[in-house]
Write an enzyme that holds these catalytic residues in place. Structure first.
Site, PDB file in Angstrom:
ATOM      1  N   SER A 270      80.820  45.206  78.101  1.00 21.12           N
ATOM      2  CA  SER A 270      81.851  45.623  79.366  1.00 21.12           C
ATOM      3  C   SER A 270      81.462  47.113  79.333  1.00 21.12           C
ATOM      4  O   SER A 270      81.425  47.684  78.500  1.00 21.12           O
ATOM      5  CB  SER A 270      83.417  45.413  78.582  1.00 21.12           C
TER       6      SER A 270
ATOM      7  N   TYR B  91      89.696  46.460  72.257  1.00 14.40           N
ATOM      8  CA  TYR B  91      88.757  45.527  73.255  1.00 14.40           C
ATOM      9  C   TYR B  91      87.667  46.480  73.417  1.00 14.40           C
ATOM     10  O   TYR B  91      86.150  45.832  73.240  1.00 14.40           O
ATOM     11  CB  TYR B  91      89.353  45.090  74.506  1.00 14.40           C
TER      12      TYR B  91
END
Length: 246
Positions: A141, A155
Site C-alpha cells: 500500500s 495498517y
C-alpha cells in the site's frame, strides 16, 4: 505447456477479484482464497472459468497456519503445481487515531496483513524452490511510506513490513529461480473503504492525487499481472507504486 497455477488470497472482492479475472484472461488457472463470502468467491471462480481457466474457491483465514496449508493442498490437488501467489488478503479495522485503536483490532491487522503474508509466502516458497521457479506478488500500500496518520497507522506499519519482506525474500529466493515483487496501490475504489466506515473516502481523496481520481481495481490487477508475467522476468525485489502519483 501447462498453464500457470496461481493462488490469490482475498480473491472474492475488490483488487483480489479483479486480479483473479485478469490472470485468467492471461492464461492462469486460479485458486480463489476467501474468508467469508462464499457466494462472491464462487462467482469469481465462475468468471475465471468463463475466461477459459480452471478455478477452485477455498475458504481460508490466512492468519491460521492450518488454513494456509489446506489452501495450497487444495490448489495443488485440483489445479496442479502452484507456480504463483498473490498475497492480497488484508484488513484495516475502523478509521481513526492510533490512540483509539482497540487491541483486538491491532492484533487482527498484524495477524492478517503480516503473519498471513508470511505464512502464505513460506508455503509458496517451499513449493516453488522444490520446483526451481515461481512468482510471488505482494499487495502492499502507499500507506507504507505515507504512514496514514489519523486513519490507520497500524495498517501502514504492516504494509511497510510487507515491503521489507518483498526485498529480503527476493534476494533470498532469487538463486532458486523465484521472483518476489510487490504492488503498492493508492486510493482505490473498492469495498474496503465501506468496511472502514467511510464508503466515499477514495473519491474525497481525489484532490490530493495528481491524477485527480481514485484508481480502479482493474488497474492494480494489470500491474500484478505484469509482475506475474514473463515480461517481468528480470524484475524482482521491486515495490511498484500504482497510486496516481500520490
Amino acid at each position: 505447456m501447462s498453464r500457470p497455477v496461481t493462488v490469490v488470497t482475498g480473491g472474492s472482492r475488490g483488487i483480489g477479484a479483479a486480479t483473479c479475472l485478469r490472470l485468467a484472461a492471461d492464461g492462469h488457472d486460479v485458486a480463489v482464497g476467501y474468508v467469508r463470502d462464499e457466494a462472491a468467491a464462487r462467482a469469481v471462480a465462475d468468471g475465471v472459468r468463463e475466461a477459459g481457466g480452471s478455478a477452485v474457491a477455498v475458504r481460508v483465514d490466512t492468519a491460521v497456519e492450518a488454513d494456509v496449508e489446506r489452501l495450497f493442498e487444495v490448489a495443488q490437488e485440483r489445479l496442479g503445481p502452484v507456480t504463483g501467489l498473490v498475497n492480497n488478503a488484508a484488513v484495516t479495522g475502523p478509521l481513526g487515531r492510533f490512540t483509539d485503536a482497540a487491541t483486538e483490532t491491532l492484533r487482527r491487522v498484524v495477524d492478517v496483513n503480516l503473519m498471513g503474508v508470511l505464512l502464505c509466502s513460506r508455503r509458496a516458497a517451499q513449493l516453488m524452490t522444490e520446483r526451481g521457479g515461481g512468482v510471488i506478488v505482494n499487495v502492499s500500500s502507499g500507506a507504507a511510506t505515507l504512514g496514514s496518520p489519523g486513519e490507520y497507522v497500524h495498517y501502514a506499519a504492516t504494509k511497510a513490513a510487507v515491503d521489507a519482506l518483498t526485498v529480503g525474500l527476493a534476494k533470498e529466493l532469487g538463486p532458486d529461480g523465484v521472483r518476489v515483487n510487490a504492488v503498492a496501490p493508492g486510493a482505490i475504489d473498492t469495498e474496503m473503504h465501506a468496511a472502514m466506515g467511510d464508503p466515499d473516502r477514495a473519491f474525497r481523496m481525489a484532490d490530493s492525487i495528481p491524477l485527480r481520481r481514485p484508481g480502479r481495481a482493474e488497474e492494480i490487477a494489470a500491474a500484478i499481472a505484469w509482475l506475474m508475467s514473463a515480461d517481468a522476468s528480470y524484475t524482482t525485489g521491486a515495490v511498484l507504486r500504482v497510486a496516481g502519483g500520490r
